[in-house]
Design a protein around this motif. Structure first.
Motif, short mmCIF file in Angstrom:
data_model
loop_
_atom_site.label_atom_id
_atom_site.label_comp_id
_atom_site.label_asym_id
_atom_site.label_seq_id
_atom_site.Cartn_x
_atom_site.Cartn_y
_atom_site.Cartn_z
N TRP A 29 3.25 -1.30 -1.71
CA TRP A 29 2.43 -1.44 -0.50
C TRP A 29 0.98 -1.09 -0.80
N ILE A 30 0.80 0.03 -1.52
CA ILE A 30 -0.55 0.42 -1.93
C ILE A 30 -1.15 -0.66 -2.80
N ALA A 31 -0.35 -1.22 -3.72
CA ALA A 31 -0.85 -2.26 -4.62
C ALA A 31 -1.30 -3.48 -3.81
N LEU A 32 -0.47 -3.86 -2.84
CA LEU A 32 -0.82 -5.02 -2.01
C LEU A 32 -2.11 -4.75 -1.22
N LEU A 33 -2.22 -3.53 -0.74
CA LEU A 33 -3.40 -3.14 0.03
C LEU A 33 -4.65 -3.25 -0.83
N LEU A 34 -4.54 -2.71 -2.07
CA LEU A 34 -5.67 -2.78 -3.01
C LEU A 34 -6.04 -4.23 -3.28
N LEU A 35 -5.02 -5.04 -3.50
CA LEU A 35 -5.23 -6.45 -3.80
C LEU A 35 -5.97 -7.13 -2.64
N TYR A 36 -5.51 -6.83 -1.46
CA TYR A 36 -6.08 -7.47 -0.28
C TYR A 36 -7.54 -7.04 -0.09
N VAL A 37 -7.78 -5.74 -0.13
CA VAL A 37 -9.12 -5.23 0.16
C VAL A 37 -10.08 -5.52 -0.98
N CYS A 38 -9.74 -5.11 -2.20
CA CYS A 38 -10.70 -5.18 -3.30
C CYS A 38 -10.83 -6.58 -3.88
N ALA A 39 -9.77 -7.37 -3.82
CA ALA A 39 -9.85 -8.70 -4.42
C ALA A 39 -10.17 -9.78 -3.38
N PHE A 40 -9.37 -9.84 -2.29
CA PHE A 40 -9.58 -10.91 -1.32
C PHE A 40 -10.79 -10.67 -0.45
N PRO A 83 -10.84 -9.88 -9.77
CA PRO A 83 -10.06 -11.12 -9.69
C PRO A 83 -8.72 -10.87 -8.99
N VAL A 84 -8.19 -11.96 -8.40
CA VAL A 84 -6.99 -11.83 -7.60
C VAL A 84 -5.74 -11.66 -8.45
N GLY A 85 -5.72 -12.27 -9.61
CA GLY A 85 -4.51 -12.14 -10.44
C GLY A 85 -4.75 -12.69 -11.82
#
Lengths: 621, 329
Positions: B153-164, B170-172
Motif C-alpha cells: 500500500w505504501i509502495a502504491l502510494l509512493l508510486l501514485y504521488v511521486c511518479a504519477f 519514472p513510473v516503472g
C-alpha cells in the motif's frame, strides 16, 4: 581514618506499580584500610543492595534516598559517573555474586584484564600480558589460560579469574558479593583461603557479603549482621562466635554444628522476613523472635554499643544492664538457642531389620563424550553397590562431577547401566521397557535442588499436588483435592485451604520446598530421591526442611536417597553415607562412623571443607 | 576448525537433498507437459494430435529414458549450468532469462538490505543504550507502527504521488528505452532513477526487524552481570556500549543478515511487480502465472542455493564472532 564510611544510608526501590521498598534503612558502617569485614543476612535482607550502594553500582529502580557514602574522606554519594570512573577498579573493585556470568562471553580472559588495566593506565599490551600472568598465578591458575574464553573454564576457575581481575590494579577496597555461592564446598574453601592469604599480603580492605555466617566468621575480622534492611549486630568475629547477642545472630549461628559431635542440634528460625513495603512498628525481628517482650513490638530498638560491639535489641540490652555478662551466659546460649531445634542423636535405629527396597549391585556407567572427531570416555559410575531400605536415609556425598546425579538417573531408570543390576523388589529396573518404567516411576519421586524452578508458576499449589494423585493413583478430582489438603498439612503448611489457593511466587523458598516435598509424597512412593534439597535455601531454614524430611522418612517408611556435597547435613539426615569420588565409592558405612572416623583422604577433605565456625571449640572439647 | 568442517558437510548434504527434491517434485505433477503445451497452442481443438505432442516433446527435449538416467542427466546439466529452454520466453534459454534479471535484483536487494541492516542495528543499539528515553520511545513505537502498515500500500502510494502526480520519478521499468545497457553514464543514471522508488519502499520497512531485534537483545545484555562489571571496572561509556553491549547483542542480527542475503535472490515479488522492475521476483511471478516449469524450477533452485549458501556463511560468521559456538563443549 576509615577507608569506607557509610552514614545513615537509605536505599529505596521506587517502582510505579508497587509501593516503594526501603531495602536499606539508616545503615552506618565503617571499614578501615586493610580490614576484612563480613556482612551476613538472609536473602532479601538488603545486603547486596547495601554492597552495591557503597560502590555506587545500584541498578534502577534502586536509589540512595538518604545518608552518605564516603571513600577515603571524599563524599561519593552523589558524585557524577565521570568523576567516579577514575576511582573505579583503581580504588574500588568488586567480585559479583555468580561470577559465572560476570565475564564477557565473547572476549578472551586476557582482553577483559586488558581493558580494565588500560582504562586506568598507559600499560602496553606486553606489560598487561605480564601482569595478567602474575595475577593468574596468584590465584593458582596457569597463565596459559589467559587466551581462553570464559565458557572454556570451570565454575571455580571463573571465580578465581574474577578474583584476580578484581585485584588487577591493587585496589584499596574490594567488595565481594557472595563470591563462592554455587560452588561446591571444597572449591569454596580453597578460594576463600587463597583470598585471605592474598588480602593479608596486599592489605586491601574487603567487605565480604554472604548468607553463610559460618564462612564469614571464619574469614572476617569483624562481622555485621543485617536483617530486613538494618544492621542488627556488629562485633569482632571472635566475640560474635563466643557470645552473639542478637537473637537473629544466635539463630543464624545455630545452623552450624560440628558433624563429629555425638549429639548434633541445629536450629532454625521459623517465619519469614517482613515485607518492607508495608508500614511497621517495633522491632522487625520480633515476630520471629523467641525472646521477644512486649516492648519489642512497640518500639524499634536502636543500634547501641554493648560490650565491644553494637547491638539493636531491647532484650540483649536489658540482660547486659542486669549484669548478665555474655561470659556468664557462657556457651549455654547454644542449648537455649533462638528458634526451633532439630536434634540428631548418634543412636540410630538398627538398619539390619529394615526391609530392602532397592538394590544397586556392581553398577557401572560409561559416557561417551564427543567433541568434533575426538571421543573421550568418561567413567561416570564405576562398580557402585548399595541398598536403599525402608525408613532409612542413604546419603550420596561427593563434589560436582563425582557421579551423584548419574546414580540418581540410573535409579529412576532415565539412564541404563552398562553393567550391574538395579532391582526394585523382583523388578529389574535396568531392564524395564517404556511401559514398565512408567509404572515403576509412581514408586519413585524426586525432590529437586531449586524449588523456584521445580514448580510450574502458572499452577496453584492445589493443582500441582492434585496432578500426581489423578495420574498415578487414579483418583477423582474430589478425592484428589481432599488428599492434597492432607498432604499440605503433612508438610506443615497450615491452614492447608489457604496455601492451596496460592501460586508459587506467593510463597517463600522454604514453603516452596515444602510443596515440592508434598508433591513427591503424593503418589505414596517407596523411594524419594532428594537432590541437594536444602542447598539453595537460606541457612536459617535449612534445618527446618531437614527435620521435615527426617520425620517423613521415619513415619511413612520411605527409603530415601539423599544427594549432597555437604557432609554436615548428610550426618544429620542419613543413616548411611556413601562417599563418591570420580564415580567410585571411596568410603561407605554408618553415618556416624564415616564422619567420626573418616578413612579416606577424600572424605577428610570434604569434612574439612564444611564451613564450621566452631572448629576450634570442637578441638578443645 | 572441526566446527567449520562439520558445518560444510551439513551444507553439502542439505544442498544435495534440495537439488534432489527439486528434481522429484515436478515429476510428481500429473499430466504430460508436452500435451499441456499443445492444448494451450490450440485452445479450441478438442482432440490432441499425437504428432504435435511428439514434435513438442522433441522441441523441448523431454526425456523418454527411465527415472534414474534422468536423474543422472539432471545432475550433469546442473553441473554444466544448462537449465533448458523457457516455455514462455521461447526460444530464450532459462539461463539467459535469469542472466537478464539477476543483476537487477542483486543490486537492489543487496543495497537495500545492507542499508536497512546498518541503519536498523545502529538505531536499535542507540535506543537500547538510552532505553526508556525519548529516542527509544519514538524509535520503538515508530518502528512498531510502521510495521503494521501493509508495504504494498505504501509502495502504491509512493508510486501514485511521486511518479504519477509529481512526476519526480519514472513510473516503472528498470531503465528508459533510449539508454543503452552497459557501463555508460546515461544507463547508470537512468537505472538509478528507476530504482529510487522501489528502494525507498523497501527501505521504509527493512530496518524495523533489525531495530527491534537489536534493541531487545541489547537491553537484556546491558542488564547482565558482565555489563555491570564493565561499569564497575570504570570503562568508558563508549567501550561498555560497544564491546559489552552491542558486540554481544549483534550476534543474532548477524545471523539474520546472512539468512536475509540468501533471500535476496528470490527478489521482492510484490515490490518488483508494482514498479514493473525487471528482477527475479517479477520473473518468478510470470513463470508461475504462465506455468513455465523449467524457469520456475531454476529460479527455485537459485533461491535454494542462495539460502543454503547464506546459511553456511551465517554459521561460519557465528563461529568467528561467538567463541562459545566454535569451541563449545
Amino acid at each position: 581514618m576509615s577507608l569506607l564510611a557509610v552514614d545513615q544510608l537509605d536505599v529505596t526501590y521506587l517502582t510505579r506499580k508497587r509501593p516503594p521498598v526501603q531495602a536499606v534503612r539508616g545503615v552506618s558502617l565503617t571499614i578501615g584500610p586493610g580490614e576484612f569485614v563480613g556482612l551476613v543476612g538472609e536473602s532479601g535482607s538488603g545486603k547486596s543492595t547495601l554492597g552495591n550502594a557503597t560502590i555506587r553500582l545500584l541498578s534502577r529502580p534502586g536509589e540512595i534516598t538518604g545518608g552518605t557514602v564516603s571513600f577515603n574522606g571524599q563524599d561519593i554519594t552523589a558524585l557524577g559517573e565521570d568523576r567516579l570512573r577514575p576511582m573505579r577498579w583503581r580504588d574500588i573493585s568488586t567480585v559479583f555474586q555468580s561470577s559465572m556470568n560476570s565475564l564477557n562471553p565473547v572476549m578472551p580472559i586476557e582482553a577483559q584484564f586488558r581493558d580494565a588495566i588500560q582504562a586506568h593506565s598507559r600499560a602496553s599490551n606486553g606489560q598487561v600480558r605480564k601482569r595478567v600472568a602474575e595475577l593468574l598465578t596468584m590465584v593458582d591458575i596457569d597463565p596459559s589460560f589467559m587466551r581462553f574464553y570464559p565458557h572454556e573454564l570451570s565454575g571455580g576457575m571463573k571465580q578465581r579469574v574474577a578474583l584476580a581481575l578484581a585485584l588487577a590494579l591493587e585496589p584499596k577496597f574490594v567488595l565481594l558479593d557472595e563470591p563462592t555461592t554455587g560452588l561446591d564446598v571444597v572449591v569454596q574453601r580453597a578460594i576463600l583461603e587463597r583470598l585471605r592469604v592474598i588480602q593479608r599480603e596486599q592489605e586491601f580492605a574487603v567487605l565480604l557479603i554472604s548468607h553463610d555466617l559460618g564462612s564469614v566468621l571464619e574469614f572476617s575480622d569483624r562481622v555485621l549482621v543485617m536483617y530486613a534492611g538494618e544492621i542488627v549486630e556488629e562485633q569482632a568475629a571472635a566475640d560474635m562466635l563466643r557470645h552473639p547477642r542478637h537473637p537473629y545472630s544466635r539463630g543464624l549461628l545455630g545452623s552450624y554444628a560440628s558433624p563429629t559431635a555425638k549429639t548434633i542440634a541445629i536450629t532454625y528460625i521459623p517465619g519469614r522476613p517482613p515485607d518492607l513495603s508495608k508500614p511497621h512498628q517495633g522491632c522487625l525481628f520480633a515476630p520471629r523472635c523467641v525472646d521477644a517482650i512486649p516492648l519489642c513490638r512497640m518500639k524499634a530498638p536502636e543500634l547501641l554499643p554493648l560490650g565491644d560491639g553494637l547491638v539493636a535489641c531491647h532484650v540483649a540490652k536489658m540482660r547486659a544492664e542486669a549484669g548478665q555478662l555474655p561470659e556468664q551466659q557462657g556457651r549455654s546460649w547454644r542449648t537455649q538457642a533462638a528458634g526451633a531445634v532439630f536434634t540428631k542423636h548418634t543412636v540410630a535405629k538398627d538398619p539390619t531389620g529394615a526391609e530392602d527396597i532397592l538394590r544397586f549391585e556392581g553398577v557401572s556407567k560409561l559416557y561417551t563424550r564427543r567433541r568434533g572427531f575426538k571421543t573421550t570416555l568418561v567413567q561416570a559410575v564405576d562398580d557402585v553397590s548399595f541398598v536403599l531400605s525402608k525408613g532409612h536415609v542413604t546419603a550420596l556425598v561427593g563434589q560436582s562431577g563425582s557421579g551423584k546425579s548419574t546414580i540418581a538417573k540410573l535409579v529412576t531408570g532415565i539412564e541404563r547401566p552398562d553393567s550391574g543390576e538395579i532391582s526394585f523388589g523382583d523388578l529389574r529396573v535396568d531392564r524395564l521397557g517404556r511401559r514398565g518404567l512408567r509404572d515403576f516411576r509412581k514408586h519413585i519421586q524426586m525432590v529437586f535442588q531449586d524449588p523456584y524452578s521445580a514448580l510450574n508458576p502458572a499452577h496453584t499449589v492445589l493443582s500441582t499436588l492434585m496432578r500426581p494423585l489423578i495420574n498415578h493413583k487414579g483418583m477423582s478430582r474430589g478425592q484428589a483435592q481432599s488428599r492434597a489438603l492432607e498432604l499440605l498439612e503433612t508438610v506443615g503448611l497450615t491452614p492447608p485451604e489457604r496455601f492451596g489457593q496460592r501460586h508459587p511466587h506467593q510463597l517463600s523458598g522454604g514453603q516452596r520446598q515444602r510443596i515440592v516435598i508434598a508433591r513427591a509424597l503424593a503418589p505414596e512412593p517407596a523411594i524419594i530421591i532428594a537432590d541437594e534439597p536444602i542447598s539453595s535455601l537460606d541457612v536459617s531454614i535449612r534445618a527446618e526442611i531437614l527435620e521435615l524430611l527426617d520425620g517423613l522418612v521415619r513415619e511413612q517408611g520411605i527409603a530415601m536417597l539423599y544427594i549432597t556435597h555437604d557432609l554436615l547435613s548428610a550426618r544429620l539426615l542419613a543413616d548411611d553415607i556413601i562417599v563418591l569420588n570420580e564415580g567410585k565409592v571411596v568410603e561407605a558405612g554408618r553415618a556416624e562412623d564415616v564422619i567420626a572416623n573418616p578413612q579416606h583422604a577424600y572424605t577428610q577433605l570434604l569434612l574439612r571443607s564444611i564451613p564450621n565456625p566452631f572448629v576450634e571449640e570442637t578441638a578443645a572439647d | 576448525m572441526i566446527y567449520f568442517v562439520r558445518r560444510f558437510a551439513v551444507f553439502l548434504l542439505t544442498l544435495w537433498a534440495a537439488i534432489t527434491l527439486n528434481f522429484i517434485i515436478p515429476r510428481l505433477q500429473p499430466g504430460d507437459p508436452a500435451e499441456r503445451i499443445v492444448r494451450r497452442l490450440n485452445p479450441n481443438s478438442r482432440t490432441v494430435d499425437p504428432n504435435q505432442v511428439e514434435a513438442v516433446r522433441k522441441m523441448l527435449g523431454l526425456p523418454d529414458t527411465n527415472i534414474f538416467e534422468q536423474y543422472l542427466q539432471y545432475l550433469q546439466t546442473l553441473v554444466r549450468g544448462e537449465f533448458g529452454v523457457s516455455y514462455s520466453y521461447f526460444p530464450f534459454t532459462v539461463t539467459h532469462m535469469i542472466g537478464q534479471t539477476l543483476p537487477w535484483t542483486l543490486v537492489l536487494g543487496a543495497v537495500t538490505l545492507f542499508i536497512g541492516f546498518v541503519v536498523g542495528t545502529l538505531l536499535g543499539a542507540w535506543a537500547a543504550w538510552r532505553r526508556n528515553g525519548p529516542f527509544d520511545s519514538v524509535t520503538t513505537l515508530g518502528a512498531t507502527f510502521l510495521g503494521t502498515l501493509p508495504s504494498f500500500w505504501i509502495a502504491l502510494l509512493l508510486l501514485y504521488v511521486c511518479a504519477f502526480k509529481w512526476g519526480w520519478f519514472p513510473v516503472g521499468g528498470g531503465y528508459s528505452g533510449d539508454a543503452q545497457p552497459g557501463w555508460n553514464w546515461a544507463f547508470i543514471s537512468s537505472a538509478f532513477e528507476h530504482s529510487v522508488l522501489p528502494a525507498v519502499s523497501i527501505l521504509l520497512f527493512a530496518p524495523i526487524g533489525w531495530i527491534l531485534g537489536m534493541r531487545n537483545n541489547m537491553v537484556t545484555i546491558l542488564g547482565d552481570d558482565y555489563t555491570r562489571l564493565a561499569k564497575a571496572k570504570g570503562l568508558s561509556e563508549r567501550r561498555i556500549a560497544l564491546w559489552y553491549g552491542a558486540r554481544v547483542a549483534v550476534l543474532p542480527n548477524v545471523a539474520g543478515l546472512a539468512l536475509a542475503v540468501g533471500g535476496i535472490l528470490g527478489g521482492s515479488v510484490v515490490i518488483e511487480q508494482i514498479f514493473s522492475y525487471p528482477g527475479m521476483g517479477r520473473l518468478l511471478f510470470e513463470a508461475l502465472r504462465d506455468g513455465d516449469y523449467p524457469l520456475m524450477q531454476t529460479v527455485f533452485l537459485f533461491i535454494i542455493i542462495g539460502v543454503l549458501l547464506a546459511d553456511l556463511v551465517a554459521d561460519f560468521l557465528y563461529g568467528v564472532l561467538d567463541p562459545r559456538v566454535r569451541r563449545g563443549g
